[in-house]
Scaffold this motif. Structure first.
Motif, PDB file in Angstrom:
ATOM      1  N   UNK A  63       0.915  -1.208   0.127  1.00  0.00           N
ATOM      2  CA  UNK A  63      -0.050   0.154   0.241  1.00  0.00           C
ATOM      3  C   UNK A  63       0.720   1.200  -0.010  1.00  0.00           C
ATOM      4  N   UNK A  64       1.817   1.286   0.980  1.00  0.00           N
ATOM      5  CA  UNK A  64       2.874   2.502   0.872  1.00  0.00           C
ATOM      6  C   UNK A  64       3.624   2.476  -0.428  1.00  0.00           C
ATOM      7  N   UNK A  65       3.733   1.568  -1.110  1.00  0.00           N
ATOM      8  CA  UNK A  65       4.539   1.490  -2.128  1.00  0.00           C
ATOM      9  C   UNK A  65       3.505   2.036  -3.540  1.00  0.00           C
ATOM     10  N   UNK A  66       2.298   1.729  -3.297  1.00  0.00           N
ATOM     11  CA  UNK A  66       1.413   2.161  -4.357  1.00  0.00           C
ATOM     12  C   UNK A  66       1.421   3.727  -4.163  1.00  0.00           C
ATOM     13  N   UNK A  67       1.358   4.253  -2.719  1.00  0.00           N
ATOM     14  CA  UNK A  67       0.878   5.568  -2.305  1.00  0.00           C
ATOM     15  C   UNK A  67       1.952   6.345  -2.885  1.00  0.00           C
ATOM     16  N   UNK A  68       3.376   5.821  -2.782  1.00  0.00           N
ATOM     17  CA  UNK A  68       4.693   6.589  -3.073  1.00  0.00           C
ATOM     18  C   UNK A  68       4.499   6.944  -4.787  1.00  0.00           C
ATOM     19  N   UNK A  69       4.076   5.848  -5.366  1.00  0.00           N
ATOM     20  CA  UNK A  69       3.953   6.061  -6.841  1.00  0.00           C
ATOM     21  C   UNK A  69       3.023   7.062  -7.187  1.00  0.00           C
ATOM     22  N   UNK A  70       1.911   6.961  -6.555  1.00  0.00           N
ATOM     23  CA  UNK A  70       0.769   8.007  -6.793  1.00  0.00           C
ATOM     24  C   UNK A  70       1.264   9.188  -6.468  1.00  0.00           C
ATOM     25  N   UNK A  71       1.848   9.436  -5.500  1.00  0.00           N
ATOM     26  CA  UNK A  71       2.187  10.548  -5.166  1.00  0.00           C
ATOM     27  C   UNK A  71       2.998  11.405  -6.141  1.00  0.00           C
ATOM     28  N   UNK A  72       3.926  10.386  -6.319  1.00  0.00           N
ATOM     29  CA  UNK A  72       4.984  11.233  -7.293  1.00  0.00           C
ATOM     30  C   UNK A  72       4.231  11.491  -8.693  1.00  0.00           C
ATOM     31  N   UNK A  73       3.393  10.665  -8.990  1.00  0.00           N
ATOM     32  CA  UNK A  73       2.583  10.985 -10.274  1.00  0.00           C
ATOM     33  C   UNK A  73       1.902  12.203 -10.166  1.00  0.00           C
ATOM     34  N   UNK A  74       1.198  12.606  -8.811  1.00  0.00           N
ATOM     35  CA  UNK A  74       0.631  13.770  -8.575  1.00  0.00           C
ATOM     36  C   UNK A  74       1.618  14.905  -8.730  1.00  0.00           C
ATOM     37  N   UNK A  91       5.348  15.657  -2.782  1.00  0.00           N
ATOM     38  CA  UNK A  91       6.500  15.093  -2.583  1.00  0.00           C
ATOM     39  C   UNK A  91       6.887  14.639  -1.230  1.00  0.00           C
ATOM     40  N   UNK A  92       6.352  15.616  -0.204  1.00  0.00           N
ATOM     41  CA  UNK A  92       6.801  15.475   1.287  1.00  0.00           C
ATOM     42  C   UNK A  92       5.889  14.442   1.706  1.00  0.00           C
ATOM     43  N   UNK A  93       4.782  14.338   1.371  1.00  0.00           N
ATOM     44  CA  UNK A  93       3.896  13.268   1.600  1.00  0.00           C
ATOM     45  C   UNK A  93       4.668  11.738   1.138  1.00  0.00           C
ATOM     46  N   UNK A  94       5.136  11.784  -0.021  1.00  0.00           N
ATOM     47  CA  UNK A  94       5.849  10.704  -0.734  1.00  0.00           C
ATOM     48  C   UNK A  94       7.089  10.276   0.254  1.00  0.00           C
ATOM     49  N   UNK A 207      -5.006  16.059  -2.456  1.00  0.00           N
ATOM     50  CA  UNK A 207      -4.359  16.555  -3.476  1.00  0.00           C
ATOM     51  C   UNK A 207      -4.768  16.436  -5.022  1.00  0.00           C
ATOM     52  N   UNK A 208      -5.375  15.252  -4.910  1.00  0.00           N
ATOM     53  CA  UNK A 208      -6.069  14.695  -6.181  1.00  0.00           C
ATOM     54  C   UNK A 208      -7.309  15.634  -6.356  1.00  0.00           C
ATOM     55  N   UNK A 209      -8.123  16.049  -5.190  1.00  0.00           N
ATOM     56  CA  UNK A 209      -9.226  16.730  -5.638  1.00  0.00           C
ATOM     57  C   UNK A 209      -8.801  18.065  -6.128  1.00  0.00           C
ATOM     58  N   UNK A 210      -7.574  18.729  -5.722  1.00  0.00           N
ATOM     59  CA  UNK A 210      -7.317  19.956  -6.062  1.00  0.00           C
ATOM     60  C   UNK A 210      -6.973  19.751  -7.475  1.00  0.00           C
ATOM     61  N   UNK A 211      -6.106  18.555  -7.950  1.00  0.00           N
ATOM     62  CA  UNK A 211      -5.707  18.476  -9.181  1.00  0.00           C
ATOM     63  C   UNK A 211      -7.119  18.483 -10.130  1.00  0.00           C
ATOM     64  N   UNK A 212      -8.009  17.760  -9.735  1.00  0.00           N
ATOM     65  CA  UNK A 212      -9.246  17.597 -10.733  1.00  0.00           C
ATOM     66  C   UNK A 212      -9.891  18.814 -10.494  1.00  0.00           C
ATOM     67  N   UNK A 213     -10.062  19.766  -9.496  1.00  0.00           N
ATOM     68  CA  UNK A 213     -10.465  21.085  -9.336  1.00  0.00           C
ATOM     69  C   UNK A 213      -9.901  21.807 -10.528  1.00  0.00           C
ATOM     70  N   UNK A 214      -8.629  21.797 -10.591  1.00  0.00           N
ATOM     71  CA  UNK A 214      -7.930  22.624 -11.596  1.00  0.00           C
ATOM     72  C   UNK A 214      -8.329  22.165 -12.954  1.00  0.00           C
TER      73      UNK A 214
END
Lengths: 288, 92
Positions: A63-74, A91-94, A207-214
């Motif tokens: 789960x943490x690995x997925x989270x890291x990958x996703x955060x980098x993507x974001x 990145x700080x969350x990553x 973060x995703x919500x904000x990106x989506x909002x953008x």
């Protein structure tokens, strides 16, 4: 006397104490054999418990690995949209996710080692229990209670030492597992709270919500600009035509009109009140 | 002679190692009494590696009690103290 000798005496004293309780030494054999079988069950359960714990850690590592990958993507997306602040946050969350992951890798290795040790211990105990059973039958068949005493003492102190050792090993494994479960619980909470990334559960993180909002904001902006362009040119357009990016290939006359407006369309937003959306500078269509 | 390492099983160790083991064990005991962690750690690790390297694993189905018993790898000094007093058997 030395630590090693003293520890061995402690183990022997324990065995003797147990032996002394028995009236007929041959009773000891059957009683002890029952205890040995119980201990075997306990060790096997211990192995299973450690394995469960290890699998939980493994799941969290994924789960943490997925989270890291996703955060980098974001972070990459956010940078692409010119939102360095969001990218930094991602990145700080990553980094935090990554440090939890490193921690878990250490725990995982420890649990794996513990599991192996207990597995070997259970095999060793099994071999000794089998040997004890054979010895027990021989002693019962061959010797009177009085004669049996010495032989029983020998067999008993050997198996009792093994039982003491295995008992302590299980205790250590249980302590370690309990510690890890407490930490695993904390990480589950962290994951669930979204402090790292709560998109894992299927719902969206901030973060995703904000990106989506953008993105959504930029869609609205470009739609707005298009409509303003149409109004300014006094040419009401069908929604379908607008949705196709202002092109209506099926309607030749309107399509020509539309093309003639294109320069005006691009220049229009500047003349209008600035938008609340932070997205103007990011989105390629309306501002540029 | 048979030596057990707690958590690892029994080893058959050549008798001529007795002197070496005694010396290291003396260091270990003194370190536990003084609460001297570095000496304790070094002595315990030396004892463990000597027994593992110079001894051979005793057969799993042996019922022979051990002459000497070594604390498990990574034991703390408190754990060793507890081993020595376990079940009310005191430092005699």
């Amino acid at each position: 006397m030395g630590v090693m000798k003293r520890v061995s005496l402690v183990f022997k004293a324990k065995a003797n104490k147990a032996l002394d309780k028995m009236e007929d030494p041959r009773e000891t054999l059957d009683y002890s054999y029952q205890r040995q079988l119980e201990m075997l069950t306990k060790v096997r359960r211990g192995v299973a418990d450690v394995a469960t714990s290890r699998k939980r850690v493994e799941l969290q590592m994924n789960q943490l690995q997925q989270s890291s990958t996703k955060l980098e993507d974001q972070a990459r997306k956010a940078l692409g949209m010119g939102r360095e602040d969001l990218a930094r946050e991602a990145l700080s969350r990553k980094a935090s996710s990554q440090s939890q992951l490193n921690d878990l890798q250490v725990q995982y290795a420890q649990l794996q080692a513990e599991e192996e040790k207990l597995t070997v211990a259970s095999q060793r105990l099994q071999a000794k229990v089998d040997a004890f059973r054979t010895r027990k039958e021989t002693i019962k068949a061959t010797y009177t209670a009085a004669e049996a005493q010495t032989r029983i003492n020998e067999a008993f102190s050997g198996i009792s030492e093994e039982m003491g050792d295995v008992g302590q090993a299980i205790q250590r494994a249980e302590d370690k597992t309990a510690q890890m479960q407490a930490r695993a619980g904390a990480i589950d909470e962290l994951l669930a709270s979204g402090a790292l990334d709560d998109a894992l559960g299927g719902h969206r993180d901030d973060i995703q919500s904000e990106l989506d909002a953008i993105s959504a904001g930029s869609d609205v902006e470009s739609e707005l600009s298009r409509l303003r362009g149409e109004i300014a040119s006094g040419q009401p357009k069908q929604l379908g035509a607008g949705a196709n990016g202002g092109q209506a290939p099926g309607q030749a006359p309107t399509a020509q009109q539309q093309q003639s407006q294109t320069p005006q369309y691009g220049g229009q937003p500047a003349a209008l009140p600035a938008s609340d959306y932070p997205v103007d500078d990011v989105e390629g269509g309306a501002g540029a | 002679m048979i030596v057990r390492i707690l958590g690892e099983g029994q080893f058959s160790v050549p008798d001529e190692l007795s002197a070496d083991l005694d010396r290291l064990d003396g260091d270990l005991e003194a370190a536990v009494e003084r609460g001297d962690e570095p000496t304790f750690r070094a002595a315990l690790n030396s004892l463990l590696s000597t027994v593992r390297e110079r001894g051979t694993e005793a057969p799993a189905d042996s019922l022979e009690p051990s002459e000497l018993i070594l604390p498990h790898e990574g034991s703390s000094m408190d754990e060793v103290r507890q081993l020595l007093t376990d079940d009310g058997v005191s430092h005699t």
